[in-house]
Design an enzyme around this catalytic site. Sequence first.
Site, PDB file in Angstrom:
ATOM      1  N   ASP A 233      -3.689   1.954   9.919  1.00  0.00           N
ATOM      2  CA  ASP A 233      -4.855   2.838  10.015  1.00  0.00           C
ATOM      3  C   ASP A 233      -5.361   2.877  11.445  1.00  0.00           C
ATOM      4  OD1 ASP A 233      -4.981   1.841   6.964  1.00  0.00           O
ATOM      5  OD2 ASP A 233      -5.784   3.858   7.214  1.00  0.00           O
TER       6      ASP A 233
ATOM      7  N   CYS B  48       0.825  -1.209   0.000  1.00  0.00           N
ATOM      8  CA  CYS B  48       0.000   0.000   0.000  1.00  0.00           C
ATOM      9  C   CYS B  48       0.864   1.265   0.000  1.00  0.00           C
ATOM     10  CB  CYS B  48      -0.974   0.002   1.171  1.00  0.00           C
ATOM     11  SG  CYS B  48      -2.293   1.227   0.984  1.00  0.00           S
TER      12      CYS B  48
HETATM   13  C1  RUB Z   1      -3.702   3.655   3.084  1.00  0.00           C
HETATM   14  C2  RUB Z   1      -3.187   2.679   4.092  1.00  0.00           C
HETATM   15  C3  RUB Z   1      -1.926   3.075   4.804  1.00  0.00           C
HETATM   16  C4  RUB Z   1      -2.294   3.657   6.182  1.00  0.00           C
HETATM   17  C5  RUB Z   1      -1.123   4.362   6.836  1.00  0.00           C
HETATM   18  O1  RUB Z   1      -4.991   3.305   2.610  1.00  0.00           O
HETATM   19  O2  RUB Z   1      -3.760   1.666   4.407  1.00  0.00           O
HETATM   20  O3  RUB Z   1      -1.088   1.974   5.007  1.00  0.00           O
HETATM   21  O4  RUB Z   1      -3.353   4.579   6.047  1.00  0.00           O
HETATM   22  O5  RUB Z   1      -0.741   5.512   6.090  1.00  0.00           O
HETATM   23  P1  RUB Z   1      -5.837   4.369   1.708  1.00  0.00           P
HETATM   24  P2  RUB Z   1       0.125   6.690   6.749  1.00  0.00           P
HETATM   25  O6  RUB Z   1      -5.046   4.617   0.465  1.00  0.00           O
HETATM   26  O7  RUB Z   1      -7.131   3.670   1.485  1.00  0.00           O
HETATM   27  O8  RUB Z   1      -5.978   5.619   2.535  1.00  0.00           O
HETATM   28  O9  RUB Z   1       1.407   6.064   7.214  1.00  0.00           O
HETATM   29  O10 RUB Z   1       0.321   7.666   5.620  1.00  0.00           O
HETATM   30  O11 RUB Z   1      -0.671   7.264   7.872  1.00  0.00           O
END
Ligand code: RUB
Length: 290
Positions: free
Chosen positions: A183, A112
């Site tokens: 998340d 991701c």
């Molecule tokens: C993004 C996702 C990321 C976390 C952490 O999913 O799952 O791994 O949100 O991100 P989406 P961060 O694209 O659906 O938002 O480290 O930037 O907080």
Amino acid sequence: MRIRGAAAIGCSAAQALADHVVTAAGGLEALRQAVVAGAERLRATRPTAVSLRHALAPVVAAVFAAPDPEVARRDAREAAGVFAGRVRAAQEEIARLGADLLPAGARVLTHCHSTAVVDILAAAYHAGRCIEVWTDETRPFWQGRITSRALAEAGIPVTLMVDSAAHSALTRLDIDHVLVGADTVAGDGSLFNKVGTAAVALSAQECGVPFHAAAATYKFTSEPAGSIRIEERDPDEVAAPGERAAGVRVWNPVFDRTPPDRVTAYITEKGVLPPMEAVRAALADLEVTP
Ligand code: RUB
């Protein structure tokens, strides 16, 4: 979906809520109603991310604590700024701590698009360690492509692969670290992150490869794993109507739960900590979410 990653989503939502309060007409009661309605609407956009709730709560609290509309507007804006500052500070510390985990020559797999993971990898690379990264495409929404572009632009050697190649990469390519974002981290230390994360963690465990998740403390909650709602999104993300045969249904859960025994440690701004230690450290000073 124009804003990706829990950190950016939280900051944008807090700012949007503050803007909503600043531009709302009326007295204190009207502003209170506006901030509650706005927070509910924003929360509903990404129900899995507890960080979103933690981002909105201080803005709501500021409006309810204010003695008059002017102070409410000023303090709402200030609360959003304080949250953004907290995110920035946490991200910097997580980048430093996470980079220390990666020796020269580290071969890292990620899934991701996590801004925290990209910052860690960039910090390790800028510290002079020749790391190399493999990133899953992350179906259905292709966030892995964003990650691979960000890493390539930073000069970091990166290889993109389909999600289902993660197990092959772990067994055949001498990957020695898995790094993902978060998340939500539930009260039992379970990790909620983009769908596919749990399968990567399972493969990492099978291969004896450490699995770390970058999770600032505002992503933690005392809620049990079972009460975290997994967002299900538009079937068209998986296959548009013209791309699927008539009668074919689509299931599109976009996050999943990785049990705590598959997480080596969380990289938080308070340290690199095993799941339950991380939960205790994060919850020690987490504000109550209204
Ligand atoms: C993004 C996702 C990321 C976390 C952490 O999913 O799952 O791994 O949100 O991100 P989406 P961060 O694209 O659906 O938002 O480290 O930037 O907080």
